[in-house]
Design an enzyme around this catalytic site. Structure first.
Site, short mmCIF file in Angstrom:
data_model
loop_
_atom_site.label_atom_id
_atom_site.label_comp_id
_atom_site.label_asym_id
_atom_site.label_seq_id
_atom_site.Cartn_x
_atom_site.Cartn_y
_atom_site.Cartn_z
N HIS A 249 0.83 -1.21 0.00
CA HIS A 249 0.00 0.00 0.00
C HIS A 249 0.86 1.27 0.00
O HIS A 249 0.55 2.23 -0.69
CB HIS A 249 -0.92 -0.01 1.23
CG HIS A 249 -1.80 1.19 1.33
ND1 HIS A 249 -2.99 1.29 0.65
CD2 HIS A 249 -1.67 2.34 2.03
CE1 HIS A 249 -3.55 2.45 0.92
NE2 HIS A 249 -2.78 3.11 1.76
N HIS A 319 -9.26 1.33 -2.54
CA HIS A 319 -9.49 0.87 -1.16
C HIS A 319 -10.11 -0.52 -1.25
O HIS A 319 -11.21 -0.78 -0.77
CB HIS A 319 -10.42 1.84 -0.43
CG HIS A 319 -9.87 2.30 0.89
ND1 HIS A 319 -10.52 2.11 2.07
CD2 HIS A 319 -8.70 2.89 1.20
CE1 HIS A 319 -9.78 2.60 3.06
NE2 HIS A 319 -8.68 3.07 2.55
#
Length: 562
Positions: A249, A319
């Site tokens: 991420h 997300h």
């Protein structure tokens, strides 16, 4: 402690259609194939506070819409039903409506509730005409009405309800863990290193674990480390911080890796970073041709010039994993997260519109094709879209445009894009709005919400495949109302020139935001004992790395601190 629990129950008047209940009934029939006649819903407010009967009655009146609702300070009567399913939050999970209700009580009662007092909310679903066994009712609860990672469920029959269930209970945090800093012994073999990463949800490869081990073996001889009482064993703070920084991420290791690409003719080409070669290089080429790129690839969001007065700020982010685990909350934190990215770009943008895009498997996928621990794509889609819309609307930011794509390969993990467009004046308090920098001597100030366990391991969690034991705390619980108030505050502080730099507490929480801002001044010192918490008992590494939402970090000159 003395029992200070009381409850208000609020229901629609019998003649008022219950749109939410009708939607639940339709979902039970469509998604689960179960027979149900009618579903009615009821709201519960549980007060863990010392309230008089008169105060409780005043609260009930203020919380009730007399045109369409009926309510009671205590139990509200009910017509016979087959099953009542009550859904509430687990202890420690952010209850946004409850927090807002607690704030409203200050206006209603003329006093604030104490630090240890709280308001908790839950929802009751009354199922009638349902030829369901208790196991079927529990399936309705777990598959449709609740996310068991963050919510509790109680299933009550008509007979049990007549006997006094559900009881008035509050999801208190009971018992406070001992505060400690642990150390990790990395002297074992590869199997031991792999287990440390797996057990701690660190998502580190064996090569990365070896690199960390070797680094700390060398660092152990550093006199400053020895003076601090540290050795070759990294503390949990250090290891957790490295794990989040090296996560997919944050680090984008796949995009940054060297790739050997073979074309159809068998020719092999070495690509040193897909990101640098195709994304950044292309943008840099555009930048050499046009004058309107203000800030790209060096801030929380991109900034371009719009006219002689305004800059535009834009950010889009995925997300995926949080949305797969908890569609509503995961997608909501996605949209409010990119809101904060635009808010943190330069000296801060004023948020204008939201955009979105989704990739799911077909909503008509047969239930037996959905893997264990994975939600049905129809439920995923509905929850994700509601999270994106609510996150924007409750923050005062309208959604403008979006798209959706369906393919079976997104069955186990969807793709959820969230984006935000912001505006900022070209100059703020006499400074270019696209530039910011913390300075030596600035104070580190966190603004917005409090720190909790929600969002811990959110960054590292994004690097692994989903499974039925995925960590509950990885899902952040968004509070767009608090974010809206924070945005309004920051706009005033920005225009007054009160801070030198701003960044958001996204992945990695304070460890990331403080680390980024302190890079240029050469470091920062902080006291985690001063950090505002949602509840007591968080360990130091949890305070430092929590990704709990609605928080920004500022670099404030000492003279502006008051």
């Amino acid at each position: 402690m003395p029992d200070t629990l009381s409850r208000i129950e609020i229901d629609l008047k019998p003649e008022i259609p219950d749109a939410r209940g009708r939607g639940v009934a339709q979902a039970i029939r469509t998604h689960l194939g179960l027979a149900v006649g009618d579903v009615r819903t009821r709201e519960y407010y549980t007060f863990d506070a010392a309230l008089t009967l008169a105060e409780l009655e005043r609260i009930r009146e203020e919380f009730t819409d007399p045109v369409i609702q009926i309510s009671s300070a205590g139990r509200l009567p009910a017509d016979p039903f087959d099953w009542l399913i009550v859904v509430g939050f687990k202890p420690g999970v952010t209850d946004n409506v409850g927090r807002t209700a607690k704030a409203a009580l200050a206006d209603i009662l003329g006093r604030r509730l104490g630090e240890g007092e709280a308001v908790y909310t839950s929802t009751g679903y009354f199922l009638r005409g349902a030829r369901l066994a208790r196991e079927d009712a529990r399936r309705v609860a777990g598959d449709l009405l609740a996310n068991l990672l963050i919510e509790t469920v109680e299933v009550v029959s008509w007979k049990e309800w007549q006997a006094g269930r559900p009881e008035v209970r509050a999801p208190r945090i009971n018992g406070v863990a001992e505060i400690r800093v642990s150390r990790h012994d990395l002297s074992g073999g590869d199997a031991d290193l792999t287990e440390i990463s797996r057990a701690g949800h660190l998502s580190l490869t064996i090569e990365e674990m070896r690199a960390i081990r070797d680094h700390f073996l060398r660092a152990a001889t550093n006199p400053r480390r020895r003076e601090a009482g540290l050795d070759e064993r990294p503390t949990d703070v250090e290891l957790e911080m490295l794990a989040q920084t090296w996560s997919e991420h944050c680090k984008h290791k796949i995009f940054s890796a060297a790739v050997d690409y073979a074309d159809e003719a068998g020719r092999v080409r070495r690509i040193d970073s897909i990101f640098k070669t195709f994304v950044r290089a292309t943008t840099d080429e555009v930048g050499r041709r046009v004058p309107w790129l203000v800030s790209v690839f060096k801030d929380d969001a991109g900034i371009i010039s719009f006219n002689d007065r305004l800059n535009l700020c834009f950010k889009v982010e995925t997300h995926n994993s949080p949305s797969a685990l908890e569609p509503y909350g995961g997608a909501m934190t996605g949209i409010v997260g990119v809101n904060r990215d635009a808010l943190a770009a330069g000296l801060g943008a004023e948020l204008t519109i939201n955009v979105w895009g989704y990739c799911f498997a077909s909503p008509f996928t047969p239930a037996d094709r959905v893997p264990e621990g994975v939600m049905h794509p129809r439920r995923l889609r509905d929850g994700v879209h509601k999270g994106v819309i609510d996150g924007g609307n409750q923050s005062g930011i309208p959604y403008a445009i979006g798209w959706e794509f369906y393919d079976w390969r997104y069955l186990a993990k969807p793709m959820v894009y969230c984006g935000t467009l912001g505006l900022m004046p070209k100059t703020v308090a006499g400074r270019p709005s696209g530039e910011k920098a913390a300075r030596p001597g600035d104070r580190v100030v966190m603004v917005g919400g409090r720190i909790g366990k929600d969002g811990i391991h959110g960054a590292t969690f994004s690097s692994i495949e989903l499974h039925k034991d995925s960590p509950v705390q990885a899902v952040q619980i968004g509070d767009p109302i608090t974010q809206k108030k924070m945005c309004d505050f920051l706009k005033e502080a920005r225009d007054a020139g009160f801070y030198n730099a701003i960044t958001d507490n996204g992945a990695g929480g304070l460890s990331s935001s403080v680390g980024e801002m302190a890079r240029k001044p050469g470091g920062a010192e902080g006291d985690l004992g001063l950090a505002p918490l949602k509840y007591a008992g968080l360990q130091p590494w949890e305070i430092w790395l929590s990704e709990a939402q609605e928080r920004m970090t500022l670099a404030v000159p000492p003279e502006n601190l008051p």
